[in-house]
Structure formats: C-alpha cells, structure tokens
Motif scaffolding. Structure first.
Motif, PDB file in Angstrom:
ATOM      1  N   TRP A 131      37.296  65.514  27.806  1.00  0.00           N
ATOM      2  CA  TRP A 131      36.384  64.744  29.068  1.00  0.00           C
ATOM      3  C   TRP A 131      35.250  64.465  28.174  1.00  0.00           C
ATOM      4  O   TRP A 131      34.589  65.060  27.516  1.00  0.00           O
ATOM      5  CB  TRP A 131      36.106  65.664  30.296  1.00  0.00           C
ATOM      6  CG  TRP A 131      37.250  66.070  31.075  1.00  0.00           C
ATOM      7  CD1 TRP A 131      38.008  67.286  30.757  1.00  0.00           C
ATOM      8  CD2 TRP A 131      37.883  65.384  31.965  1.00  0.00           C
ATOM      9  NE1 TRP A 131      39.006  67.255  31.633  1.00  0.00           N
ATOM     10  CE2 TRP A 131      39.148  66.256  32.333  1.00  0.00           C
ATOM     11  CE3 TRP A 131      37.774  64.445  32.827  1.00  0.00           C
ATOM     12  CZ2 TRP A 131      40.038  65.863  33.590  1.00  0.00           C
ATOM     13  CZ3 TRP A 131      38.681  63.802  33.658  1.00  0.00           C
ATOM     14  CH2 TRP A 131      39.751  64.877  34.003  1.00  0.00           C
ATOM     15  N   THR A 132      34.721  62.820  28.732  1.00  0.00           N
ATOM     16  CA  THR A 132      33.604  62.596  27.987  1.00  0.00           C
ATOM     17  C   THR A 132      32.555  62.789  28.944  1.00  0.00           C
ATOM     18  O   THR A 132      32.543  62.815  30.493  1.00  0.00           O
ATOM     19  CB  THR A 132      33.540  61.016  28.053  1.00  0.00           C
ATOM     20  OG1 THR A 132      34.512  60.494  27.176  1.00  0.00           O
ATOM     21  CG2 THR A 132      32.049  60.377  27.772  1.00  0.00           C
ATOM     22  N   LYS A 134      29.329  62.562  31.313  1.00  0.00           N
ATOM     23  CA  LYS A 134      28.532  61.406  31.768  1.00  0.00           C
ATOM     24  C   LYS A 134      27.254  62.017  32.159  1.00  0.00           C
ATOM     25  O   LYS A 134      26.207  61.260  32.162  1.00  0.00           O
ATOM     26  CB  LYS A 134      29.408  60.530  32.819  1.00  0.00           C
ATOM     27  CG  LYS A 134      30.822  60.201  32.415  1.00  0.00           C
ATOM     28  CD  LYS A 134      30.725  59.288  31.511  1.00  0.00           C
ATOM     29  CE  LYS A 134      30.195  57.835  31.839  1.00  0.00           C
ATOM     30  NZ  LYS A 134      30.491  56.938  30.919  1.00  0.00           N
ATOM     31  N   GLN A 144      34.208  62.194  32.475  1.00  0.00           N
ATOM     32  CA  GLN A 144      35.206  61.242  32.750  1.00  0.00           C
ATOM     33  C   GLN A 144      36.413  61.223  31.692  1.00  0.00           C
ATOM     34  O   GLN A 144      36.018  61.418  30.545  1.00  0.00           O
ATOM     35  CB  GLN A 144      34.481  60.065  32.714  1.00  0.00           C
ATOM     36  CG  GLN A 144      35.265  58.752  33.278  1.00  0.00           C
ATOM     37  CD  GLN A 144      34.289  57.360  33.278  1.00  0.00           C
ATOM     38  OE1 GLN A 144      33.166  57.490  33.527  1.00  0.00           O
ATOM     39  NE2 GLN A 144      34.952  56.494  33.836  1.00  0.00           N
ATOM     40  N   TYR A 145      37.637  60.912  32.282  1.00  0.00           N
ATOM     41  CA  TYR A 145      38.730  60.739  31.201  1.00  0.00           C
ATOM     42  C   TYR A 145      39.236  59.313  31.313  1.00  0.00           C
ATOM     43  O   TYR A 145      39.397  58.884  32.377  1.00  0.00           O
ATOM     44  CB  TYR A 145      40.047  61.765  31.858  1.00  0.00           C
ATOM     45  CG  TYR A 145      41.174  61.669  31.016  1.00  0.00           C
ATOM     46  CD1 TYR A 145      41.380  62.201  29.717  1.00  0.00           C
ATOM     47  CD2 TYR A 145      42.341  60.963  31.158  1.00  0.00           C
ATOM     48  CE1 TYR A 145      42.232  62.111  28.904  1.00  0.00           C
ATOM     49  CE2 TYR A 145      43.357  60.753  30.360  1.00  0.00           C
ATOM     50  CZ  TYR A 145      43.374  61.246  29.358  1.00  0.00           C
ATOM     51  OH  TYR A 145      44.548  61.103  28.424  1.00  0.00           O
ATOM     52  N   TYR A 146      39.414  58.841  30.090  1.00  0.00           N
ATOM     53  CA  TYR A 146      39.682  57.447  30.113  1.00  0.00           C
ATOM     54  C   TYR A 146      41.150  57.310  29.421  1.00  0.00           C
ATOM     55  O   TYR A 146      41.350  57.921  28.469  1.00  0.00           O
ATOM     56  CB  TYR A 146      39.010  56.819  29.012  1.00  0.00           C
ATOM     57  CG  TYR A 146      37.215  56.679  29.138  1.00  0.00           C
ATOM     58  CD1 TYR A 146      37.080  55.686  30.072  1.00  0.00           C
ATOM     59  CD2 TYR A 146      36.424  57.710  28.931  1.00  0.00           C
ATOM     60  CE1 TYR A 146      35.806  55.410  30.256  1.00  0.00           C
ATOM     61  CE2 TYR A 146      35.260  57.452  29.099  1.00  0.00           C
ATOM     62  CZ  TYR A 146      34.853  56.684  29.921  1.00  0.00           C
ATOM     63  OH  TYR A 146      33.467  56.371  30.529  1.00  0.00           O
ATOM     64  N   THR A 148      44.515  56.238  27.763  1.00  0.00           N
ATOM     65  CA  THR A 148      44.701  55.611  26.527  1.00  0.00           C
ATOM     66  C   THR A 148      45.575  54.249  26.588  1.00  0.00           C
ATOM     67  O   THR A 148      45.367  53.283  26.003  1.00  0.00           O
ATOM     68  CB  THR A 148      44.840  56.392  25.186  1.00  0.00           C
ATOM     69  OG1 THR A 148      46.456  56.905  25.689  1.00  0.00           O
ATOM     70  CG2 THR A 148      43.879  57.424  25.217  1.00  0.00           C
ATOM     71  N   ASP A 151      44.286  50.652  31.485  1.00  0.00           N
ATOM     72  CA  ASP A 151      42.432  50.376  31.630  1.00  0.00           C
ATOM     73  C   ASP A 151      42.056  51.038  32.958  1.00  0.00           C
ATOM     74  O   ASP A 151      41.808  50.513  34.143  1.00  0.00           O
ATOM     75  CB  ASP A 151      42.092  48.837  31.687  1.00  0.00           C
ATOM     76  CG  ASP A 151      40.658  48.631  32.028  1.00  0.00           C
ATOM     77  OD1 ASP A 151      40.072  49.605  31.672  1.00  0.00           O
ATOM     78  OD2 ASP A 151      40.338  47.582  32.532  1.00  0.00           O
ATOM     79  N   SER A 153      40.426  55.144  34.507  1.00  0.00           N
ATOM     80  CA  SER A 153      39.712  56.593  34.169  1.00  0.00           C
ATOM     81  C   SER A 153      39.635  57.193  35.626  1.00  0.00           C
ATOM     82  O   SER A 153      39.410  56.706  36.777  1.00  0.00           O
ATOM     83  CB  SER A 153      38.670  56.256  33.354  1.00  0.00           C
ATOM     84  OG  SER A 153      37.497  55.542  34.384  1.00  0.00           O
ATOM     85  N   GLN A 155      36.841  60.241  37.119  1.00  0.00           N
ATOM     86  CA  GLN A 155      35.725  60.915  36.772  1.00  0.00           C
ATOM     87  C   GLN A 155      35.414  61.750  37.941  1.00  0.00           C
ATOM     88  O   GLN A 155      35.534  61.662  39.242  1.00  0.00           O
ATOM     89  CB  GLN A 155      34.596  59.754  37.103  1.00  0.00           C
ATOM     90  CG  GLN A 155      33.225  60.475  36.845  1.00  0.00           C
ATOM     91  CD  GLN A 155      32.110  59.136  36.775  1.00  0.00           C
ATOM     92  OE1 GLN A 155      32.165  58.273  35.738  1.00  0.00           O
ATOM     93  NE2 GLN A 155      31.208  59.315  37.609  1.00  0.00           N
TER      94      GLN A 155
END
Length: 164
Positions: A131-132, A134, A144-146, A148, A151, A153, A155
């Motif tokens: 997880w990024t 934020k 947030q997970y994007y 791959t 397009d 994500s 949050q």
C-alpha cells in the motif's frame, strides 16, 4: 589597541555571555513507524473506502455504508513497535461466526520509507498488498493500492483506536 579590544575582545565576551545562557533544544520528530505503531503498539479500524477507476473517484464512502459486512470491516489491525514488526488482525465488535477466535491472524508488516510503501493485511481484501501511504498522522492512516494491470486503485482510511 582600542581597535583590538573593540573588534576581538568585546564580541568574544558578548558571545560567551549570550551563548552560555541558552539550552539547545532538538526536536524529536515522529517517524512513519512511530506514527503507525506508537511506542509499543497501536490498533487501527477502517472508517472509509474510495474506489478510483480510470481517474474517476467514487468519493469517500463510509465503510458502514459500503455494503461490506460489519463482521469484516470492524476488525482491528494492530501494528507493534517491536524488532519483528509484528502485526495482528482481530475481530471487532461483530464476529462473522460466534465461535471464531478474537485474534485470527498474526503476521508482520513492512514499511519502506523511500517510496512510503506499507505492506500489511487488510481483511476486506483478505490479503497482503503493498500500500502507498497517502496520509499518516498519529490518528489517521490512509493507504492506496494501485492495480498494475488496469487503471484503478482502492483507497482505505483507518483511525487509530488504541495506543500503547
């Protein structure tokens, strides 16, 4: 001689007098891991979700209005400040099955400061993902997970519920 006293001696004495009277205070900023774990451990509870698809955000959805079963979204996620980075997931107020144990997962968490990535288990997705971060304060964590391959994500926002 006057010039020597004026340029060397007077600034030296004034500097010594003023410098000796102050105490140097150095701030101790919290690190990401301290905000996440507290000094011993900290538990977090999910409060909202947001889905971003093709750049369009769903808006912040309170988890109680998301359609996710309360027995899943009210679980507590506890991050420990130990060397092993212990992580626990435990049942919240609502259990999916009354006979389930309160503590149902013990694992580890990983934090990479360089890109603000936190890897841990989230019950809603029943998996461990990178997880990024934020937003991370002492009381709020938003990750947030994007995906791959598309397009899109997810949050999630959590609020801290206990700190030790």
């Amino acid at each position: 001689m006057r010039h020597l006293i004026r340029f060397l001696l007077i600034p030296g004495i004034v500097g010594w007098l003023l410098g000796g009277c102050s105490q140097k205070l150095e701030p101790q900023p919290f690190t990401y891991s301290q905000l996440l774990t507290g000094t011993d451990k900290k538990a977090w509870k999910m409060v909202s979700i947001q889905v971003i698809d093709n750049g369009k955000a769903s808006g912040v959805i309170p988890v109680a209005q998301s359609g996710i079963d309360p027995c899943i979204y009210d679980d507590l996620l506890t991050f420990y400040a130990d060397a092993e980075h212990k992580f626990e997931a435990s049942e919240g107020a609502t259990k999916c099955n009354p006979t389930d144990a309160d503590l149902y997962l013990t694992d580890t968490w990983t934090l990479i400061n360089a890109n603000a990535t936190l890897q841990f288990y989230i019950p809603v997705l029943n998996g461990i993902y990178p997880w990024t971060i934020k937003n991370l304060t002492s009381t709020v964590l938003t990750v947030q997970y994007y995906f791959t391959d598309i397009d899109a994500s997810y949050q999630f926002t959590f609020n801290s519920v206990t700190t030790k």
